[in-house]
Scaffold this motif. Structure first.
Motif, short mmCIF file in Angstrom:
data_model
loop_
_atom_site.label_atom_id
_atom_site.label_comp_id
_atom_site.label_asym_id
_atom_site.label_seq_id
_atom_site.Cartn_x
_atom_site.Cartn_y
_atom_site.Cartn_z
N ALA A 16 -50.94 20.86 -83.54
CA ALA A 16 -50.61 20.17 -82.28
C ALA A 16 -49.27 20.64 -81.74
N ALA A 17 -48.29 20.81 -82.63
CA ALA A 17 -46.97 21.26 -82.19
C ALA A 17 -47.01 22.71 -81.71
N LEU A 18 -47.77 23.56 -82.40
CA LEU A 18 -47.89 24.96 -81.98
C LEU A 18 -48.52 25.06 -80.60
N LYS A 19 -49.54 24.24 -80.37
CA LYS A 19 -50.20 24.25 -79.06
C LYS A 19 -49.30 23.66 -77.99
N GLU A 20 -48.62 22.58 -78.32
CA GLU A 20 -47.75 21.93 -77.35
C GLU A 20 -46.67 22.89 -76.84
N HIS A 21 -46.17 23.73 -77.74
CA HIS A 21 -45.08 24.64 -77.37
C HIS A 21 -45.58 26.07 -77.10
N ASN A 22 -46.90 26.19 -76.99
CA ASN A 22 -47.51 27.46 -76.59
C ASN A 22 -47.11 28.61 -77.51
N LYS A 23 -47.18 28.36 -78.82
CA LYS A 23 -46.84 29.38 -79.81
C LYS A 23 -48.08 30.19 -80.19
N SER A 24 -47.93 31.49 -80.24
CA SER A 24 -49.04 32.37 -80.57
C SER A 24 -49.47 32.16 -82.02
N HIS A 25 -50.72 31.81 -82.22
CA HIS A 25 -51.21 31.60 -83.58
C HIS A 25 -52.72 31.72 -83.63
N GLU A 26 -53.20 32.07 -84.81
CA GLU A 26 -54.64 32.04 -85.10
C GLU A 26 -54.79 31.47 -86.50
N VAL A 27 -55.90 30.77 -86.74
CA VAL A 27 -56.07 30.08 -88.01
C VAL A 27 -57.49 30.29 -88.53
N TYR A 28 -57.60 30.40 -89.85
CA TYR A 28 -58.89 30.60 -90.50
C TYR A 28 -59.02 29.66 -91.69
N PHE A 29 -60.17 29.00 -91.78
CA PHE A 29 -60.50 28.18 -92.94
C PHE A 29 -61.65 28.86 -93.68
N TYR A 30 -61.55 28.89 -95.02
CA TYR A 30 -62.54 29.60 -95.83
C TYR A 30 -63.41 28.60 -96.58
N PRO A 31 -64.70 28.54 -96.23
CA PRO A 31 -65.61 27.53 -96.79
C PRO A 31 -65.71 27.60 -98.30
N ALA A 32 -65.69 26.43 -98.93
CA ALA A 32 -65.89 26.28 -100.38
C ALA A 32 -64.82 27.01 -101.20
N ALA A 33 -63.70 27.36 -100.58
CA ALA A 33 -62.63 28.05 -101.30
C ALA A 33 -61.57 27.05 -101.74
N ASN A 34 -60.94 27.36 -102.87
CA ASN A 34 -59.87 26.53 -103.42
C ASN A 34 -58.50 27.10 -103.06
N HIS A 35 -57.49 26.25 -103.14
CA HIS A 35 -56.11 26.70 -103.08
C HIS A 35 -55.93 27.85 -104.07
N GLY A 36 -55.28 28.92 -103.65
CA GLY A 36 -55.08 30.06 -104.52
C GLY A 36 -56.23 31.04 -104.53
N PHE A 37 -57.12 30.96 -103.54
CA PHE A 37 -58.33 31.80 -103.58
C PHE A 37 -58.03 33.29 -103.51
N HIS A 38 -56.83 33.67 -103.07
CA HIS A 38 -56.51 35.10 -102.98
C HIS A 38 -56.02 35.67 -104.31
#
Length: 293
Positions: free
Chosen positions: A242-264
């Motif tokens: 919400a803050a990134l959008k409010e201040h028009n900050k360039s960003h892209e986001v990805y969620f990885y299905p069924a993945a755990n923290h540390g998946f990399h």
């Protein structure tokens, strides 16, 4: 008899342990409740903990790489800091740089591998070790977590920013530098985007977000990676988004299905090969766009 893969509760319990929310004694005690389906407690422990020897992808003298450890000054009185510098062997042109930020346990072999991979992907990579004041990564993650918890995280952040400044002015770097970080290193990456005006790009993997009131200071484009099952970290995303959008900050986001923290992290059973490879390909494409222009 083939052992049944541990359920999600086991991975969540391990997440609590490796982020210092429960002590080892309590971790082992709670883990005993899941010692079923052919598993003993010791086998579950061995299964969950990283196996760096088996997972190591790059040898010290890999002929494809030119690698060395460099020292630089800590701005917060920690003395000399140390980190791994890696780039492709035989390269004569100045390269864009990537700061690679480790988790909450120091510069372990997985993070070294990640820096080497970034080098093979066309960058000069520098991976500082926040545990330098203690002699560096001690050889096990348990010891590394204990040592890193003794340091102030804001001082660690300043040490990584100093590493960024060192890389930016390195004679083999073209001055365009981004940052990628994992877990604790993702928080550092978000905070570097806040504190370093000329940072060219930041890629946090499943880590803490910058406070919303600091978002207006962000200049670097962000690419953020989250694991679907990582509810602890993910709960902070809506406010950050919400803050990134409010201040028009360039960003892209990805969620990885069924993945755990540390998946990399390829040294643990939380590793998700498909998600890790996709996330890394996106990371490199993002850096190529913002660092090579």
């Amino acid at each position: 008899m083939e052992k049944k893969k541990p359920n999600q509760e086991v991975f969540s319990l391990y997440d609590d342990y490796c982020h210092n929310r429960i002590e080892r004694r309590d971790f082992v005690k709670k883990l005993s409740a899941f010692a079923v389906g052919g598993w003993t407690v010791s086998e579950l422990m061995s299964y969950l903990l990283p196996n760096y020897a088996a997972a190591k992808r790059f040898e010290k003298n890999d002929s494809r790489l030119k690698s060395e450890f460099l020292e630089y000054n800590s701005p917060k009185g920690a003395g000399k800091m140390r980190g791994l510098l890696s780039r492709a062997a035989g390269s004569s042109e100045k390269l864009p740089g990537i700061i690679v930020i480790h988790e909450n346990r120091g510069l372990n072999p997985y993070v070294e591998d990640t820096a080497h991979q970034a080098a093979l992907d066309g960058f000069i990579a520098f991976a500082p070790d926040a545990l330098t004041p203690f002699g560096g990564y001690p050889g096990t993650d348990d010891e590394g977590r204990t040592l890193q918890a003794q340091r102030n995280r804001d001082e660690i952040l300043e040490d990584f920013i100093a590493g960024y400044e060192m890389l930016k002015t390195h004679p083999e770097c073209n001055g365009n530098v981004g940052v990628v970080g994992f877990c604790f290193g993702a928080w550092v990456s978000n905070m570097m985007a806040v504190k370093v005006p000329d940072l060219k790009a930041a890629v946090p993997f499943y880590g803490g977000q910058a406070p919303s009131e600091m978002v207006p200071s962000i200049q670097a484009p962000l690419q953020l990676h989250f694991a679907e099952l990582d509810t602890r970290v993910n709960e902070g995303w809506p406010a950050y988004e919400a803050a990134l959008k409010e201040h028009n900050k360039s960003h892209e986001v990805y969620f990885y299905p069924a993945a755990n923290h540390g998946f990399h992290n390829h040294s643990t059973p939380r590793y998700d090969k498909e998600a890790a490879e996709l996330a890394w390909s996106r990371t490199i494409e993002f850096f190529q766009k913002h660092l090579k222009a």
